[in-house]
Scaffold this motif. Structure first.
Motif, PDB file in Angstrom:
ATOM      1  N   LYS A 170      87.918  16.954  34.287  1.00 60.20           N
ATOM      2  CA  LYS A 170      88.423  16.979  35.641  1.00 60.20           C
ATOM      3  C   LYS A 170      87.168  17.614  36.568  1.00 60.20           C
ATOM      4  O   LYS A 170      86.879  17.174  37.354  1.00 60.20           O
ATOM      5  N   LEU A 171      86.824  18.830  36.113  1.00 60.40           N
ATOM      6  CA  LEU A 171      85.766  19.506  37.063  1.00 60.40           C
ATOM      7  C   LEU A 171      84.432  18.660  37.032  1.00 60.40           C
ATOM      8  O   LEU A 171      83.855  18.477  37.930  1.00 60.40           O
ATOM      9  N   MET A 172      84.044  17.812  35.954  1.00 63.34           N
ATOM     10  CA  MET A 172      82.878  17.178  35.707  1.00 63.34           C
ATOM     11  C   MET A 172      83.076  15.939  36.667  1.00 63.34           C
ATOM     12  O   MET A 172      82.296  15.536  37.583  1.00 63.34           O
TER      13      MET A 172
ATOM     14  N   ILE B  51      91.461  11.467  47.113  1.00 63.77           N
ATOM     15  CA  ILE B  51      92.522  11.165  46.147  1.00 63.77           C
ATOM     16  C   ILE B  51      92.350  11.744  44.816  1.00 63.77           C
ATOM     17  O   ILE B  51      93.414  12.163  44.329  1.00 63.77           O
ATOM     18  N   VAL B  52      91.297  11.545  44.386  1.00 64.03           N
ATOM     19  CA  VAL B  52      91.069  12.171  42.824  1.00 64.03           C
ATOM     20  C   VAL B  52      91.125  13.384  42.874  1.00 64.03           C
ATOM     21  O   VAL B  52      91.895  14.181  42.037  1.00 64.03           O
ATOM     22  N   CYS B  53      90.786  14.161  43.804  1.00 68.69           N
ATOM     23  CA  CYS B  53      90.719  15.539  43.814  1.00 68.69           C
ATOM     24  C   CYS B  53      92.055  16.057  43.827  1.00 68.69           C
ATOM     25  O   CYS B  53      92.515  17.130  43.317  1.00 68.69           O
ATOM     26  N   SER B  54      92.891  15.506  44.992  1.00 67.90           N
ATOM     27  CA  SER B  54      94.324  15.830  44.923  1.00 67.90           C
ATOM     28  C   SER B  54      95.117  15.567  43.856  1.00 67.90           C
ATOM     29  O   SER B  54      95.906  16.644  43.184  1.00 67.90           O
ATOM     30  N   LYS B  55      94.733  14.660  43.074  1.00 69.69           N
ATOM     31  CA  LYS B  55      95.688  14.416  41.973  1.00 69.69           C
ATOM     32  C   LYS B  55      95.145  15.340  40.769  1.00 69.69           C
ATOM     33  O   LYS B  55      96.010  15.688  40.155  1.00 69.69           O
ATOM     34  N   GLU B  56      93.860  15.446  40.731  1.00 72.36           N
ATOM     35  CA  GLU B  56      93.222  16.557  39.518  1.00 72.36           C
ATOM     36  C   GLU B  56      94.072  17.912  39.943  1.00 72.36           C
ATOM     37  O   GLU B  56      94.308  18.552  38.951  1.00 72.36           O
ATOM     38  N   VAL B  57      93.839  18.416  41.094  1.00 66.98           N
ATOM     39  CA  VAL B  57      94.514  19.680  41.285  1.00 66.98           C
ATOM     40  C   VAL B  57      95.995  19.881  41.274  1.00 66.98           C
ATOM     41  O   VAL B  57      96.164  20.778  40.384  1.00 66.98           O
TER      42      VAL B  57
ATOM     43  N   ILE C  24      97.357  22.602  38.488  1.00 66.99           N
ATOM     44  CA  ILE C  24      98.219  23.615  38.676  1.00 66.99           C
ATOM     45  C   ILE C  24      99.506  23.222  37.749  1.00 66.99           C
ATOM     46  O   ILE C  24     100.224  24.229  37.276  1.00 66.99           O
ATOM     47  N   SER C  25      99.877  21.901  37.519  1.00 63.86           N
ATOM     48  CA  SER C  25     100.859  21.472  36.762  1.00 63.86           C
ATOM     49  C   SER C  25     100.774  22.179  35.222  1.00 63.86           C
ATOM     50  O   SER C  25     101.348  22.591  34.550  1.00 63.86           O
ATOM     51  N   GLY C  26      99.230  21.914  34.879  1.00 61.73           N
ATOM     52  CA  GLY C  26      99.102  22.195  33.457  1.00 61.73           C
ATOM     53  C   GLY C  26      99.075  23.705  33.132  1.00 61.73           C
ATOM     54  O   GLY C  26      99.616  24.247  32.136  1.00 61.73           O
ATOM     55  N   ILE C  27      98.726  24.562  34.225  1.00 67.58           N
ATOM     56  CA  ILE C  27      98.702  25.983  34.086  1.00 67.58           C
ATOM     57  C   ILE C  27     100.179  26.375  34.168  1.00 67.58           C
ATOM     58  O   ILE C  27     100.608  27.221  33.312  1.00 67.58           O
ATOM     59  N   PHE C  28     101.190  25.888  34.919  1.00 72.50           N
ATOM     60  CA  PHE C  28     102.706  26.129  34.846  1.00 72.50           C
ATOM     61  C   PHE C  28     103.094  25.780  33.477  1.00 72.50           C
ATOM     62  O   PHE C  28     103.992  26.550  33.032  1.00 72.50           O
ATOM     63  N   LEU C  29     102.832  24.643  33.167  1.00 74.65           N
ATOM     64  CA  LEU C  29     103.359  24.142  31.819  1.00 74.65           C
ATOM     65  C   LEU C  29     102.913  25.017  30.593  1.00 74.65           C
ATOM     66  O   LEU C  29     103.645  25.477  29.669  1.00 74.65           O
ATOM     67  N   TYR C  30     101.515  25.389  30.676  1.00 81.36           N
ATOM     68  CA  TYR C  30     100.990  26.220  29.737  1.00 81.36           C
ATOM     69  C   TYR C  30     101.789  27.544  29.491  1.00 81.36           C
ATOM     70  O   TYR C  30     101.790  27.995  28.703  1.00 81.36           O
ATOM     71  N   LYS C  31     101.790  28.299  30.647  1.00 82.53           N
ATOM     72  CA  LYS C  31     102.623  29.478  30.940  1.00 82.53           C
ATOM     73  C   LYS C  31     103.913  29.356  30.258  1.00 82.53           C
ATOM     74  O   LYS C  31     104.610  30.307  29.678  1.00 82.53           O
ATOM     75  N   LYS C  32     104.636  28.264  30.072  1.00 79.79           N
ATOM     76  CA  LYS C  32     106.070  27.955  29.661  1.00 79.79           C
ATOM     77  C   LYS C  32     105.804  27.522  28.171  1.00 79.79           C
ATOM     78  O   LYS C  32     106.717  26.897  27.663  1.00 79.79           O
ATOM     79  N   ASP C  33     104.563  27.465  27.395  1.00 81.07           N
ATOM     80  CA  ASP C  33     104.145  27.052  26.298  1.00 81.07           C
ATOM     81  C   ASP C  33     104.416  25.641  26.041  1.00 81.07           C
ATOM     82  O   ASP C  33     104.758  25.170  24.932  1.00 81.07           O
ATOM     83  N   THR C  34     104.441  24.868  27.096  1.00 78.68           N
ATOM     84  CA  THR C  34     104.627  23.330  26.965  1.00 78.68           C
ATOM     85  C   THR C  34     102.951  22.944  27.331  1.00 78.68           C
ATOM     86  O   THR C  34     102.445  23.074  28.161  1.00 78.68           O
TER      87      THR C  34
ATOM     88  N   SER D  72      94.420   3.533  38.529  1.00 77.41           N
ATOM     89  CA  SER D  72      94.687   3.917  37.001  1.00 77.41           C
ATOM     90  C   SER D  72      94.868   5.366  36.999  1.00 77.41           C
ATOM     91  O   SER D  72      95.955   5.769  36.344  1.00 77.41           O
ATOM     92  N   ALA D  73      94.217   6.311  37.611  1.00 81.83           N
ATOM     93  CA  ALA D  73      94.422   7.738  37.708  1.00 81.83           C
ATOM     94  C   ALA D  73      96.046   8.080  38.434  1.00 81.83           C
ATOM     95  O   ALA D  73      96.710   8.910  37.867  1.00 81.83           O
ATOM     96  N   ILE D  74      96.153   7.192  39.263  1.00 84.36           N
ATOM     97  CA  ILE D  74      97.611   7.499  39.939  1.00 84.36           C
ATOM     98  C   ILE D  74      98.525   6.958  38.933  1.00 84.36           C
ATOM     99  O   ILE D  74      99.592   7.677  38.673  1.00 84.36           O
ATOM    100  N   ILE D  75      98.473   5.933  38.351  1.00 81.49           N
ATOM    101  CA  ILE D  75      99.432   5.501  37.179  1.00 81.49           C
ATOM    102  C   ILE D  75      99.429   6.494  36.079  1.00 81.49           C
ATOM    103  O   ILE D  75     100.595   7.036  35.511  1.00 81.49           O
ATOM    104  N   ALA D  76      98.200   7.052  35.853  1.00 82.52           N
ATOM    105  CA  ALA D  76      98.455   8.306  34.651  1.00 82.52           C
ATOM    106  C   ALA D  76      99.163   9.355  35.095  1.00 82.52           C
ATOM    107  O   ALA D  76      99.945   9.961  34.440  1.00 82.52           O
ATOM    108  N   LEU D  77      99.023   9.953  36.356  1.00 88.02           N
ATOM    109  CA  LEU D  77      99.640  11.054  36.984  1.00 88.02           C
ATOM    110  C   LEU D  77     101.146  10.612  36.768  1.00 88.02           C
ATOM    111  O   LEU D  77     101.998  11.396  36.273  1.00 88.02           O
ATOM    112  N   ILE D  78     101.702   9.696  37.468  1.00 87.03           N
ATOM    113  CA  ILE D  78     103.231   9.006  37.189  1.00 87.03           C
ATOM    114  C   ILE D  78     103.590   9.315  35.691  1.00 87.03           C
ATOM    115  O   ILE D  78     104.626   9.582  35.435  1.00 87.03           O
ATOM    116  N   ASN D  79     102.664   8.434  34.846  1.00 89.02           N
ATOM    117  CA  ASN D  79     103.096   8.696  33.460  1.00 89.02           C
ATOM    118  C   ASN D  79     103.180   9.981  32.814  1.00 89.02           C
ATOM    119  O   ASN D  79     104.311  10.037  32.035  1.00 89.02           O
TER     120      ASN D  79
END
Length: 172
Positions: free
Chosen positions: A70-72, A93-99, A103-113, A152-159
């Motif tokens: 994501k950072l690259m 658009i991509v920055c908003s999706k990636e941020v 954030i979701s990844g950090i939240f889920l990581y803290k929940k061991d998900t 496709s990135a938006i579709i991936a986010l929805i998925n």
């Protein structure tokens, strides 16, 4: 620290290399910087292959690997936008999706998900690599491909959201 994780760190270190090359006065800076981007992509494929084939998948790698990607990608899209090669809207658009994903990844990581990457995320990544490479040779076709990559990135986010919601429903 295993080999896949070292490759991920190497990919993170390629971000400033990309920036130095991209913003240099070197002739063909765009082509050279995209080569750096493609090397980063190759290390992404390689570290994923090694991690899965040799059972070296770590929770740390599952989180750090997509963060490096994501950072690259954001660095490349910002740089291309900054120089007017692609519209800023693509970066925004991509920055908003990636941020949101970070954030979701950090939240889920803290929940061991952890929701690992899947076909939609990988397809989106491939589309970005192909479209950014195409921009170096044909900006008009590259921009069209970038639009497709953004969709496709938006579709991936929805998925990913659907997968999360299904997991939540099954855990309740």
């Amino acid at each position: 620290m295993n080999i896949p994780n070292m490759l991920t760190i190497f990919r993170l270190l390629l971000i400033p290399v990309f920036l130095v090359v991209f913003f240099s006065n070197v002739p063909n800076y765009l082509l050279y910087s995209i080569v750096v981007f493609l090397v980063a992509g190759a290390t992404d494929v390689l570290d994923g292959y090694i991690a899965r084939k040799y059972d070296m998948v770590t929770k740390w790698g599952i989180v750090l690997d997509p963060l490096a990607d994501k950072l690259m990608l954001l660095t490349v899209l910002f740089s291309l936008s900054y120089k007017g090669i692609i519209p800023y809207s693509i970066f925004i658009i991509v920055c908003s999706k990636e941020v949101l994903m970070i954030i979701s990844g950090i939240f889920l990581y803290k929940k061991d998900t952890v929701i690992p990457s899947n076909f939609f995320g990988k397809a989106s990544t491939v589309l970005f690599y192909v479209s950014i490479l195409t921009v170096a040779f044909n900006k008009n076709i590259g921009k069209i491909l970038l639009d497709i990559a953004v969709i496709s990135a938006i579709i991936a986010l929805i998925n990913y959201a659907i997968i999360y919601l299904k997991n939540q429903k099954n855990n309740n």
